[in-house]
Design an enzyme around this catalytic site. Structure first.
Site, PDB file in Angstrom:
ATOM      1  N   LYS A  55       0.815  -1.181   0.000  1.00 36.13           N
ATOM      2  CA  LYS A  55       0.000   0.000   0.000  1.00 36.13           C
ATOM      3  C   LYS A  55       0.868   1.258   0.000  1.00 36.13           C
ATOM      4  CE  LYS A  55      -2.956  -2.444   3.273  1.00 36.13           C
ATOM      5  NZ  LYS A  55      -3.332  -2.505   4.680  1.00 36.13           N
ATOM      6  N   GLY A  56       2.109   1.108   0.401  1.00 36.70           N
ATOM      7  CA  GLY A  56       2.963   2.264   0.685  1.00 36.70           C
ATOM      8  C   GLY A  56       3.154   3.246  -0.458  1.00 36.70           C
ATOM      9  N   ASP A 112       7.634   2.476  -2.935  1.00 37.52           N
ATOM     10  CA  ASP A 112       7.828   3.487  -1.901  1.00 37.52           C
ATOM     11  C   ASP A 112       9.283   3.560  -1.461  1.00 37.52           C
ATOM     12  OD1 ASP A 112       7.749   0.974  -0.674  1.00 37.52           O
ATOM     13  OD2 ASP A 112       6.174   1.475   0.749  1.00 37.52           O
ATOM     14  N   ASP A 115      14.859  -1.081   0.660  1.00 35.45           N
ATOM     15  CA  ASP A 115      15.618  -1.219   1.900  1.00 35.45           C
ATOM     16  C   ASP A 115      16.693  -2.290   1.673  1.00 35.45           C
ATOM     17  OD1 ASP A 115      16.282  -1.034   4.567  1.00 35.45           O
ATOM     18  OD2 ASP A 115      14.524  -2.061   5.313  1.00 35.45           O
ATOM     19  N   LYS A 143      17.518   3.193   0.854  1.00 37.11           N
ATOM     20  CA  LYS A 143      18.459   3.181   1.985  1.00 37.11           C
ATOM     21  C   LYS A 143      19.674   2.356   1.557  1.00 37.11           C
ATOM     22  CE  LYS A 143      14.933   2.694   5.584  1.00 37.11           C
ATOM     23  NZ  LYS A 143      14.461   1.750   6.612  1.00 37.11           N
ATOM     24  N   PHE A 164      14.015   4.063  10.344  1.00 35.78           N
ATOM     25  CA  PHE A 164      12.689   3.599   9.941  1.00 35.78           C
ATOM     26  C   PHE A 164      11.782   4.803   9.742  1.00 35.78           C
ATOM     27  CE2 PHE A 164       8.548   1.618  10.050  1.00 35.78           C
ATOM     28  CZ  PHE A 164       8.775   0.510   9.252  1.00 35.78           C
ATOM     29  N   ASP A 171       3.994   3.220   6.491  1.00 40.71           N
ATOM     30  CA  ASP A 171       3.335   2.980   7.779  1.00 40.71           C
ATOM     31  C   ASP A 171       4.293   2.487   8.858  1.00 40.71           C
ATOM     32  OD1 ASP A 171       3.742   0.368   6.567  1.00 40.71           O
ATOM     33  OD2 ASP A 171       2.454  -0.411   8.158  1.00 40.71           O
TER      34      ASP A 171
END
Ligand code: 5GP
Length: 193
Positions: A55-56, A112, A115, A143, A164, A171
């Site tokens: 969803k991000g 989104d 990582d 990142k 984070f 979220d």
């Protein structure tokens, strides 16, 4: 540690989860405008299907596609992520697949954040096997310090440190997506989870 500044549009109860604002709303929008202009130039004269990872990435997709001056199409995928915690489970599953075939299409994945790169490298392999004409990635955030799987991202909004982040679609335990900026989640919330 700097105090989160009120944007005037966010309730104090929501801002209480934010340790620090990392990327302000106007900086986000400026960069998304640049990405949209670049994508417009690169895909001019070609068909383009944006694949949004739920969803991000929905806030990013919705702002980005309005800055692309081409008749783009959009489809959605959902893949398993970290659940309520902050570390990769190492297990990636497709929870919702695309509605349309992507064979011979120019596909741009809208993500989104990259990582470890695990989710994206899985997704790239899965979509590549369907025979798209081209397959590229546009990620709002990356990142680099955390990268385990090398993944090629053609478009990147911002490189961020290993913290984070929440807001603008991202979220923490399904909350804070509605912050209009990218912020760092308060350590205490992670500790309590
Ligand atoms: P990766 O597989 O690259 O380690 O993780 C990708 C996914 O993990 C992202 O699509 C996102 O859902 C989640 N993720 C990674 N880092 C963060 C972060 O700092 N904040 C939030 N909210 N989600 C993150």
């Amino acid at each position: 540690m700097s105090e989160p500044r009120s944007t005037g549009t966010v309730q104090p109860s929501l801002e209480a989860g934010v340790d620090e604002i990392l990327i302000e709303e106007d900086a986000l929008q400026r960069r998304i405008g640049e990405l949209g202009a670049q994508i417009t130039e690169d895909y001019r004269g070609r068909d383009l299907l944006l694949v949004c990872v739920l969803k991000g990435a929905v806030f990013f997709l919705s702002d980005l596609m309005r800055r692309i001056d081409l008749p783009v199409e959009v489809d959605f995928m959902a893949i398993s992520s970290y659940g309520a915690g902050v570390d990769s489970s190492g297990v990636v599953r497709i929870l919702k697949d695309l509605d349309v075939p992507i064979e011979d299409r120019n596909v741009l994945i809208v993500e989104d954040i990259v990582d470890s790169g695990l989710t994206l490298s899985y997704l790239l392999r899965a979509l590549e096997s369907r025979g798209p004409a081209s397959l590229e990635v546009c990620a709002l955030l990356t990142k680099p310090e955390r990268r385990e799987n090398e993944v090629e991202c053609r478009y990147i909004g911002f490189e961020i440190p290993n913290r984070f982040v929440i807001g603008y679609g991202l979220d923490f335990a399904e909350r804070y997506r509605n912050l209009p900026y990218i912020g760092v989640v308060r350590e205490e919330l992670i500790a309590e989870a």
